[in-house]
Design a protein around this motif. Structure first.
Motif, mmCIF file in Angstrom:
data_model
loop_
_atom_site.group_PDB
_atom_site.id
_atom_site.type_symbol
_atom_site.label_atom_id
_atom_site.label_comp_id
_atom_site.label_asym_id
_atom_site.label_seq_id
_atom_site.Cartn_x
_atom_site.Cartn_y
_atom_site.Cartn_z
ATOM 1 N N VAL A 1 0.844 -1.201 0.000
ATOM 2 C CA VAL A 1 0.000 0.000 0.000
ATOM 3 C C VAL A 1 0.880 1.252 0.000
ATOM 4 C CG1 VAL A 1 -1.730 1.301 1.311
ATOM 5 C CG2 VAL A 1 -1.938 -1.177 1.107
ATOM 6 N N PHE A 2 1.947 1.240 0.785
ATOM 7 C CA PHE A 2 2.880 2.372 0.858
ATOM 8 C C PHE A 2 3.516 2.636 -0.506
ATOM 9 C CE2 PHE A 2 7.168 4.077 1.560
ATOM 10 C CZ PHE A 2 6.906 5.164 2.374
ATOM 11 N N ALA A 3 4.049 1.600 -1.125
ATOM 12 C CA ALA A 3 4.801 1.756 -2.374
ATOM 13 C C ALA A 3 3.903 2.058 -3.568
ATOM 14 C CB ALA A 3 5.616 0.496 -2.653
ATOM 15 N N ILE A 4 2.782 1.387 -3.638
ATOM 16 C CA ILE A 4 1.960 1.491 -4.847
ATOM 17 C C ILE A 4 0.878 2.559 -4.731
ATOM 18 C CG2 ILE A 4 0.373 0.231 -6.350
ATOM 19 C CD1 ILE A 4 2.085 -2.297 -5.644
ATOM 20 N N LEU A 5 0.152 2.587 -3.631
ATOM 21 C CA LEU A 5 -0.963 3.541 -3.509
ATOM 22 C C LEU A 5 -0.514 4.922 -3.037
ATOM 23 C CD1 LEU A 5 -3.964 4.067 -3.752
ATOM 24 C CD2 LEU A 5 -4.229 3.237 -1.421
ATOM 25 N N LEU A 6 0.266 4.974 -1.960
ATOM 26 C CA LEU A 6 0.683 6.282 -1.447
ATOM 27 C C LEU A 6 1.512 7.042 -2.480
ATOM 28 C CD1 LEU A 6 0.668 8.256 0.955
ATOM 29 C CD2 LEU A 6 2.836 7.229 1.656
ATOM 30 N N HIS A 7 2.318 6.331 -3.225
ATOM 31 C CA HIS A 7 3.193 6.959 -4.218
ATOM 32 C C HIS A 7 2.689 6.714 -5.643
ATOM 33 C CE1 HIS A 7 5.669 6.538 -0.572
ATOM 34 N NE2 HIS A 7 6.054 7.753 -0.919
ATOM 35 N N LEU A 8 1.381 6.741 -5.789
ATOM 36 C CA LEU A 8 0.712 6.463 -7.057
ATOM 37 C C LEU A 8 1.162 7.387 -8.187
ATOM 38 C CD1 LEU A 8 -1.488 4.624 -8.227
ATOM 39 C CD2 LEU A 8 -3.162 6.333 -7.591
ATOM 40 N N ASN A 9 1.555 8.603 -7.842
ATOM 41 C CA ASN A 9 1.946 9.564 -8.873
ATOM 42 C C ASN A 9 3.342 9.289 -9.433
ATOM 43 O OD1 ASN A 9 3.178 10.254 -6.478
ATOM 44 N ND2 ASN A 9 3.064 12.454 -6.842
ATOM 45 N N GLY A 10 4.069 8.346 -8.843
ATOM 46 C CA GLY A 10 5.411 8.010 -9.327
ATOM 47 C C GLY A 10 5.388 6.823 -10.276
ATOM 48 N N ASP A 11 6.551 6.502 -10.793
ATOM 49 C CA ASP A 11 6.714 5.369 -11.692
ATOM 50 C C ASP A 11 6.440 4.061 -10.944
ATOM 51 O OD1 ASP A 11 9.058 3.257 -12.660
ATOM 52 O OD2 ASP A 11 8.022 4.257 -14.322
ATOM 53 N N PHE A 12 5.529 3.231 -11.472
ATOM 54 C CA PHE A 12 5.118 2.005 -10.791
ATOM 55 C C PHE A 12 6.297 1.072 -10.529
ATOM 56 C CE2 PHE A 12 3.858 -2.454 -10.887
ATOM 57 C CZ PHE A 12 2.947 -2.486 -9.860
ATOM 58 N N LEU A 13 7.113 0.818 -11.542
ATOM 59 C CA LEU A 13 8.238 -0.104 -11.390
ATOM 60 C C LEU A 13 9.250 0.418 -10.368
ATOM 61 C CD1 LEU A 13 9.500 -2.750 -12.251
ATOM 62 C CD2 LEU A 13 10.648 -1.539 -14.103
ATOM 63 N N LEU A 14 9.550 1.713 -10.445
ATOM 64 C CA LEU A 14 10.479 2.315 -9.487
ATOM 65 C C LEU A 14 9.927 2.232 -8.062
ATOM 66 C CD1 LEU A 14 13.162 3.847 -9.164
ATOM 67 C CD2 LEU A 14 11.842 5.955 -9.358
ATOM 68 N N ASN A 15 8.622 2.502 -7.911
ATOM 69 C CA ASN A 15 7.995 2.398 -6.590
ATOM 70 C C ASN A 15 8.102 0.979 -6.047
ATOM 71 O OD1 ASN A 15 7.262 5.067 -6.518
ATOM 72 N ND2 ASN A 15 5.165 4.716 -7.173
ATOM 73 N N PHE A 16 7.870 0.006 -6.915
ATOM 74 C CA PHE A 16 7.909 -1.383 -6.467
ATOM 75 C C PHE A 16 9.328 -1.824 -6.133
ATOM 76 C CE2 PHE A 16 7.714 -6.003 -6.867
ATOM 77 C CZ PHE A 16 6.662 -6.254 -6.006
ATOM 78 N N VAL A 17 10.288 -1.385 -6.929
ATOM 79 C CA VAL A 17 11.678 -1.816 -6.740
ATOM 80 C C VAL A 17 12.362 -1.063 -5.595
ATOM 81 C CG1 VAL A 17 13.954 -1.870 -7.865
ATOM 82 C CG2 VAL A 17 11.927 -2.589 -9.117
ATOM 83 N N VAL A 18 12.020 0.208 -5.396
ATOM 84 C CA VAL A 18 12.695 1.011 -4.367
ATOM 85 C C VAL A 18 11.835 1.182 -3.116
ATOM 86 C CG1 VAL A 18 13.683 3.277 -3.841
ATOM 87 C CG2 VAL A 18 14.074 2.231 -6.078
#
Length: 193
Positions: free
Chosen positions: A140-157
């Motif tokens: 939820v933190f990586a994907i939803l909270l940071h929804l405006n960012g790049d999905f792959l980067l959010n998931f990897v970082v």
């Protein structure tokens, strides 16, 4: 008032997601207010951000936690260690990185950590194991909270970073995850900003 004794896993996930959506809404209301009134004083912007973030990330989720019958599991917190970390990171931010985003980064880190490593963790632990709660909260933190960012980067970082933040909060206290998150935000602002 009727308090439910148990919640389903689906309810816990939906409530966690809803809290993040509400938090984002309140922060954006604060941002729109600052833009609408053409406020360019950084101190006033930080005050607006602190207020809207505190309401959206802490006050309203705590209220919903109570109203929905979830038990708030107070995170570990060591005030002496928190003060030491505050001084060290302030020194690094101001004198080493010469960052102008020190206070902004602290507000964001504190509010996000309280929501995720405190409130959302309490909701998820009502139905899931600690490991499952860390993973779900991190998704939820990586994907939803940071929804405006790049999905792959959010998931990897941001996903593994969130797992680390949960572990830090669990073993060393919330002040440690706030400090790590704060320092991370400062570094991102300095090196990518």
């Amino acid at each position: 008032m009727f308090m439910k004794e148990s919640h389903s896993k689906f309810e816990a996930i939906i409530i966690s997601i809803g809290m993040v959506v509400l938090a984002g809404l309140f922060v954006n209301i604060g941002n729109v207010f600052a833009l609408f009134w053409s406020i360019d004083n950084q101190m006033i912007i930080n005050c607006i951000l602190a207020f809207s973030s505190s309401v959206g990330f802490i006050a309203i989720p705590l209220l919903f936690l109570h109203l929905l019958g979830f038990k708030f599991i107070k995170p570990k917190f060591n005030i002496v260690f928190a003060i030491i970390l505050l001084i060290v990171i302030l020194f690094i931010s101001i004198f080493v990185f010469k960052s102008g985003e020190t206070i902004h980064a602290l507000i964001i880190a504190t509010c996000e950590e309280f929501l995720f490593r405190g409130i959302i963790l309490s909701v998820l632990l009502s139905c899931f194991t600690k490991r499952e709660a860390f993973i779900l909260g991190s998704l939820v933190f990586a994907i939803l909270l940071h929804l405006n960012g790049d999905f792959l980067l959010n998931f990897v970082v941001k996903f593994p970073a969130s797992i680390i933040l949960y572990i830090l909060a669990d073993y060393f206290g919330l002040q440690s995850s706030i400090a790590f998150h704060w320092l991370y935000n400062i570094c991102v602002g300095v090196f990518l900003g």
